[in-house]
Design a protein around this motif. Structure first.
Motif, PDB file in Angstrom:
ATOM      1  N   TYR A  60     103.096 -13.048  85.840  1.00 40.52           N
ATOM      2  CA  TYR A  60     102.391 -11.776  85.712  1.00 40.52           C
ATOM      3  C   TYR A  60     102.456 -11.207  84.298  1.00 40.52           C
ATOM      4  CZ  TYR A  60     102.618 -12.274  90.716  1.00 40.52           C
ATOM      5  OH  TYR A  60     102.493 -12.759  91.980  1.00 40.52           O
ATOM      6  N   ASP A  61     102.815 -12.081  83.376  1.00 40.81           N
ATOM      7  CA  ASP A  61     103.014 -11.612  82.017  1.00 40.81           C
ATOM      8  C   ASP A  61     101.711 -11.134  81.382  1.00 40.81           C
ATOM      9  OD1 ASP A  61     104.579 -11.059  79.877  1.00 40.81           O
ATOM     10  OD2 ASP A  61     104.284 -13.011  78.933  1.00 40.81           O
ATOM     11  N   ASP A  62     100.659 -11.869  81.604  1.00 41.37           N
ATOM     12  CA  ASP A  62      99.410 -11.514  80.924  1.00 41.37           C
ATOM     13  C   ASP A  62      98.414 -10.882  81.886  1.00 41.37           C
ATOM     14  OD1 ASP A  62      99.070 -13.694  82.411  1.00 41.37           O
ATOM     15  OD2 ASP A  62      97.900 -14.844  80.959  1.00 41.37           O
ATOM     16  N   ILE A  63      98.938 -10.307  82.950  1.00 41.45           N
ATOM     17  CA  ILE A  63      98.042  -9.640  83.893  1.00 41.45           C
ATOM     18  C   ILE A  63      97.642  -8.297  83.294  1.00 41.45           C
ATOM     19  CG2 ILE A  63      97.901  -8.515  86.131  1.00 41.45           C
ATOM     20  CD1 ILE A  63      97.893 -11.501  86.345  1.00 41.45           C
ATOM     21  N   THR A  64      96.347  -8.070  83.310  1.00 40.35           N
ATOM     22  CA  THR A  64      95.897  -6.755  82.898  1.00 40.35           C
ATOM     23  C   THR A  64      95.145  -6.149  84.060  1.00 40.35           C
ATOM     24  OG1 THR A  64      94.385  -5.570  81.474  1.00 40.35           O
ATOM     25  CG2 THR A  64      93.960  -7.904  81.762  1.00 40.35           C
TER      26      THR A  64
ATOM     27  N   GLY B 278     101.451  -6.945  80.133  1.00 38.77           N
ATOM     28  CA  GLY B 278     102.890  -6.755  80.092  1.00 38.77           C
ATOM     29  C   GLY B 278     103.345  -5.611  80.963  1.00 38.77           C
ATOM     30  N   ILE B 279     102.407  -4.792  81.374  1.00 40.46           N
ATOM     31  CA  ILE B 279     102.791  -3.650  82.200  1.00 40.46           C
ATOM     32  C   ILE B 279     103.348  -4.121  83.537  1.00 40.46           C
ATOM     33  CG2 ILE B 279     100.520  -3.356  83.257  1.00 40.46           C
ATOM     34  CD1 ILE B 279     100.977  -0.417  83.267  1.00 40.46           C
ATOM     35  N   ALA B 280     102.802  -5.236  84.021  1.00 40.02           N
ATOM     36  CA  ALA B 280     103.256  -5.761  85.304  1.00 40.02           C
ATOM     37  C   ALA B 280     104.750  -6.073  85.250  1.00 40.02           C
ATOM     38  CB  ALA B 280     102.463  -7.012  85.659  1.00 40.02           C
ATOM     39  N   VAL B 281     105.160  -6.671  84.135  1.00 37.48           N
ATOM     40  CA  VAL B 281     106.577  -7.031  83.990  1.00 37.48           C
ATOM     41  C   VAL B 281     107.432  -5.769  83.959  1.00 37.48           C
ATOM     42  CG1 VAL B 281     108.237  -8.170  82.505  1.00 37.48           C
ATOM     43  CG2 VAL B 281     105.959  -9.136  82.786  1.00 37.48           C
ATOM     44  N   VAL B 282     106.946  -4.775  83.232  1.00 38.65           N
ATOM     45  CA  VAL B 282     107.712  -3.530  83.119  1.00 38.65           C
ATOM     46  C   VAL B 282     107.885  -2.878  84.490  1.00 38.65           C
ATOM     47  CG1 VAL B 282     107.667  -1.200  82.176  1.00 38.65           C
ATOM     48  CG2 VAL B 282     106.994  -3.138  80.749  1.00 38.65           C
ATOM     49  N   VAL B 283     106.798  -2.829  85.237  1.00 42.44           N
ATOM     50  CA  VAL B 283     106.854  -2.165  86.536  1.00 42.44           C
ATOM     51  C   VAL B 283     107.772  -2.924  87.486  1.00 42.44           C
ATOM     52  CG1 VAL B 283     105.513  -1.540  88.568  1.00 42.44           C
ATOM     53  CG2 VAL B 283     104.597  -1.102  86.297  1.00 42.44           C
ATOM     54  N   LEU B 284     107.642  -4.244  87.488  1.00 45.04           N
ATOM     55  CA  LEU B 284     108.496  -5.033  88.389  1.00 45.04           C
ATOM     56  C   LEU B 284     109.968  -4.867  88.013  1.00 45.04           C
ATOM     57  CD1 LEU B 284     106.546  -8.355  88.998  1.00 45.04           C
ATOM     58  CD2 LEU B 284     107.123  -6.597  90.648  1.00 45.04           C
TER      59      LEU B 284
ATOM     60  N   SER C 185      99.808   7.987  86.369  1.00 39.16           N
ATOM     61  CA  SER C 185     100.021   7.555  87.754  1.00 39.16           C
ATOM     62  C   SER C 185      98.870   6.686  88.241  1.00 39.16           C
ATOM     63  CB  SER C 185     100.182   8.772  88.657  1.00 39.16           C
ATOM     64  OG  SER C 185      99.001   9.524  88.644  1.00 39.16           O
ATOM     65  N   LYS C 186      97.681   6.913  87.680  1.00 41.38           N
ATOM     66  CA  LYS C 186      96.542   6.085  88.095  1.00 41.38           C
ATOM     67  C   LYS C 186      96.750   4.645  87.674  1.00 41.38           C
ATOM     68  CE  LYS C 186      92.326   8.754  88.644  1.00 41.38           C
ATOM     69  NZ  LYS C 186      91.296   9.437  87.859  1.00 41.38           N
ATOM     70  N   GLN C 187      97.216   4.515  86.446  1.00 41.08           N
ATOM     71  CA  GLN C 187      97.442   3.175  85.928  1.00 41.08           C
ATOM     72  C   GLN C 187      98.523   2.467  86.744  1.00 41.08           C
ATOM     73  OE1 GLN C 187      98.786   3.187  81.909  1.00 41.08           O
ATOM     74  NE2 GLN C 187      97.934   1.175  81.474  1.00 41.08           N
ATOM     75  N   LEU C 188      99.570   3.208  87.044  1.00 43.54           N
ATOM     76  CA  LEU C 188     100.657   2.630  87.829  1.00 43.54           C
ATOM     77  C   LEU C 188     100.156   2.227  89.205  1.00 43.54           C
ATOM     78  CD1 LEU C 188     103.733   2.078  88.063  1.00 43.54           C
ATOM     79  CD2 LEU C 188     103.875   4.262  89.218  1.00 43.54           C
ATOM     80  N   ARG C 189      99.334   3.099  89.788  1.00 44.67           N
ATOM     81  CA  ARG C 189      98.850   2.813  91.130  1.00 44.67           C
ATOM     82  C   ARG C 189      98.016   1.543  91.135  1.00 44.67           C
ATOM     83  NH1 ARG C 189      95.887   7.405  92.703  1.00 44.67           N
ATOM     84  NH2 ARG C 189      97.732   8.577  92.073  1.00 44.67           N
ATOM     85  N   ARG C 190      97.236   1.367  90.063  1.00 45.65           N
ATOM     86  CA  ARG C 190      96.418   0.158  89.996  1.00 45.65           C
ATOM     87  C   ARG C 190      97.315  -1.079  89.952  1.00 45.65           C
ATOM     88  NH1 ARG C 190      93.502   0.848  85.267  1.00 45.65           N
ATOM     89  NH2 ARG C 190      92.619   2.823  85.991  1.00 45.65           N
ATOM     90  N   THR C 191      98.365  -0.981  89.158  1.00 47.75           N
ATOM     91  CA  THR C 191      99.293  -2.119  89.076  1.00 47.75           C
ATOM     92  C   THR C 191      99.971  -2.364  90.413  1.00 47.75           C
ATOM     93  OG1 THR C 191      99.714  -1.359  86.837  1.00 47.75           O
ATOM     94  CG2 THR C 191     101.159  -3.052  87.693  1.00 47.75           C
TER      95      THR C 191
END
Ligand SMILES: [Zn+2]
Lengths: 176, 476
Positions: free
Chosen positions: B18-22, B38-44, B66-72
């Motif tokens: 999930y490193d390059d998931i956008t 990289g956001i996926a890695v941070v959230v996980l 929060s929208k961005q987080l929710r999408r992830t």
């Protein structure tokens, strides 16, 4: 795969068949018409096993033919992708070989024949392992896996592979 | 239950897959600012440090919109890495969650009902699903390898053919139409040219010629990829095997987790009975089945459990079902000993006990209830003591009963005792079964105890009644 299903068909019967044998005539005509045919949807009709119901006949204007809606039970054979079948080789050439499993024709292309089998041309073209222990030629029996089907309205054609575990020659006519 | 190895698994998987998931849509331009790879890695990673977490809180912690987080998170939900829960709740309900999170000692109980306006908001919570993550990662690895291997073995690929003259393409499914009677090749339908097999799908497209070369190159490429896969994912594979036999951390559903957390908080801190504000209101009106684990039940089941243990012990000693060949004429046995009476009566007793505690829960908790609880505790303590005595005696009697002098009364009366207990629990003197006991019990009294009504009765009085019973029994 075989299925036992109920199908329906409108039968046209010539007036000369009318009489006390009407029903028998209708059934024998149905068998003649239907058995051995193929529909893309249901597969090959192998055999009629029973008549469910014969509806009211409708006389056609002008001809005197009568149309009966007939419901009948039959066994159908429908090949599926992934199914394992046993088939008899009918033709071998450089591109692969053709085989038959009952009414179905199957083509196995040479890249789906194990790599250690080489094509040998001649009177009796065949695929043979380098040590000659396994040979695929006309009339060989093979177990194969269907990897693709082409289903037309009146025809089903399959392609198969013998490049997997437990697939390949199961009975060699030369040694049998 | 150690979470650490599983967290490491999550972190490795996050970096591997999930490193390059956008989470931006493909149509949006990927400028430097909107590129959130990289956001996926941070959230996980953040989730490995939490259990259930409210998504707003997580967004705040990560300084994300929060929208961005929710999408992830939605993406991870689809990937089956996390479980999410949404519920409409009042601000108070949210506070209960906060309380559960803090798992504080005590105090901080939500404010009294009616103090705030009932205003429902939908809150979303999320949590890693370790068991599923383990499966998902394994499945993903399996699929990756299988795909490459199948491709390498050219399994299940439909051979394609191409006409070198007119570049018309055919597949093996057309084979029947292409065979010619003259030679062993396929021929083009339109120009009768000799078809050649086309053998590259992954590798760069080659012309009709040199297909052996192309095939070789393609195989090399595939094998290379497979090797790389093995090497690069080695840490992940190792972590998977390490985790294989470990118990998977489970947080349960949001409700279960919350209930557990708050129960832990309460057992740490205040132990003063049930907290009315909690048990009566639920979570802002949402059903909370796990709040069933209130103090009342715990104290209750403590006594009850002990009683049951003894009860069953008594049953096993005094009420053994005799095999038919052992029963002779002249033996005076209870139905139970003959195996004629089923377990129903006993089952009844225990199930009723559960029902009873449910009733308890649902009643409005107030002072009266506390009083009742006290009464119940005292009552059961007395009852328990009585029963122990009875069973001791019963055991003795049972030993005696091996002689022919035994007249069966002891067995019955102790059996009756068990039944009486269940009757008491039942709250409604529906005693038909036990009045019809085969050997007329020497005690004809039938004690009805309605716990809900007899809040004023004292435990001592009850104990006296029990004494009477005891005396009766000894007479027999
Ligand atoms: Zn052509």
């Amino acid at each position: 795969m075989f299925f036992h299903i109920v199908l329906e068909r409108n039968m046209q019967l010539h007036p000369r068949h009318f009489g006390r044998n009407l029903r028998e005539n209708l059934v024998s005509k149905l068998m003649k018409d239907v058995e051995g045919t193929c529909s893309g949807r249901h597969g090959f009709v192998v055999a009629i096993t029973g008549i469910e119901n014969i509806g009211k006949g409708l006389i056609r204007d002008g001809t005197g033919f009568v149309t009966f809606p007939v419901k009948y039970q039959c066994v159908v054979f429908r090949p599926f992708k992934g199914e394992i079948l046993e088939a008899v080789v009918t033709m071998v050439n450089k591109m692969g070989f053709f085989a038959e499993a009952g009414p179905v024709q199957i083509f196995v292309s040479n890249h789906l024949i194990p790599d250690d089998m080489e094509f040998q041309s001649g009177d009796m073209p065949n695929y043979t392992t380098s040590d000659g222990s396994v040979k695929i030629q006309k009339d060989s029996e093979v177990r194969l896996k269907i990897i693709g089907t082409r289903v037309d309205a009146t025809e089903i054609f399959c392609i198969g592979t013998i490049k997997d575990d437990f697939l390949g020659v199961i009975n060699d006519p030369a040694t049998a | 239950m150690s979470v650490e190895p599983f967290n490491k698994l999550v972190k490795l998987a996050a970096r591997a897959f999930y490193d390059d998931i956008t989470t931006k849509g493909d149509n949006q331009p990927k400028t430097g600012r909107s590129d959130n790879r990289g956001i996926a890695v941070v959230v996980l990673d953040a989730l490995t440090r939490r259990q259930w977490v409210r998504e707003e809180d997580l967004a705040k912690d990560l300084k994300l919109h929060s929208k961005q987080l929710r999408r992830t998170l939605r993406f991870f939900e689809e990937e089956k890495l996390i479980t999410r829960d949404h519920r409409r709740e009042t601000a108070k309900g949210a506070k209960i969650f906060s309380a559960a999170v803090a798992a504080t000692a005590d105090g901080q109980h939500p404010t009294k009902e009616g103090e705030e306006k009932i205003k429902l908001h939908t809150h979303s919570y999320c949590c890693l699903d370790y068991a599923q993550i383990y499966d998902v990662v394994r499945y993903r690895m399996h699929r990756m390898k299988k795909k490459l291997k199948d491709e390498l073995d050219e399994k299940n690929t439909v051979q394609e053919y191409i006409c070198p003259n007119c570049a018309k393409r055919y597949t093996a499914l057309d084979a029947l139409r292409l065979i010619s009677m003259d030679d062993e090749y396929f021929h083009c339908e339109s120009c009768n040219g000799e078809l050649v097999a086309e053998s590259d799908k992954l590798a760069a497209q080659e012309g009709g010629d040199g297909d052996d070369n192309a095939r070789k190159r393609r195989r090399e490429k595939l094998r290379d990829m497979l090797d790389k896969l093995e090497v690069q994912l080695k840490p992940l594979v190792e972590q998977l095997t390490r985790v294989k036999d470990l118990p998977v951390p489970e947080f349960g559903t949001l409700q279960a987790w919350e209930a557990r957390a708050s129960a832990a908080a309460r057992s740490n801190g205040d132990s003063s009975g049930n907290d009315p504000s909690r048990s009566s209101q639920g979570l802002g009106g949402t059903p909370m089945p796990f709040l069933g684990d209130t103090k009342v039940e715990v104290a209750f089941s403590g006594v009850e459990g002990k009683g049951e243990g003894i009860k069953s012990e008594a049953e096993s000693t005094s009420l053994k079902v005799l095999p038919p060949w052992m029963i002779k004429q002249g033996m005076n046995l209870t139905k139970e000993q003959r195996g004629e009476i089923k377990q129903e009566a006993k089952m009844d007793g225990s199930s009723v006990a559960v029902e009873f505690s449910d009733d308890k829960k649902s009643t409005e908790s107030d002072d009266k209830k506390n009083l009742q609880d006290e009464y119940v505790k005292a009552y059961y303590a007395a009852l328990l003591k009585k029963q122990q005595e009875l069973e001791e005696a019963a055991k003795k009697q049972q030993e005696l009963s091996n002689t022919s002098l035994f007249d069966g009364l002891s067995g019955t009366s102790s059996g009756r005792q068990v039944g009486m207990k269940s009757k008491r629990d039942e709250d409604e003197g529906d005693d038909v079964e036990w009045e019809e006991a085969p050997v007329a019990g020497n005690s004809n009294e039938n004690y009805k105890v309605d716990l809900n009504v007899e809040a004023d009765a004292t435990a001592e009085a009850e104990a006296e009644v029990e004494d009477d019973d005891d005396v009766d029994w000894e007479e027999g």
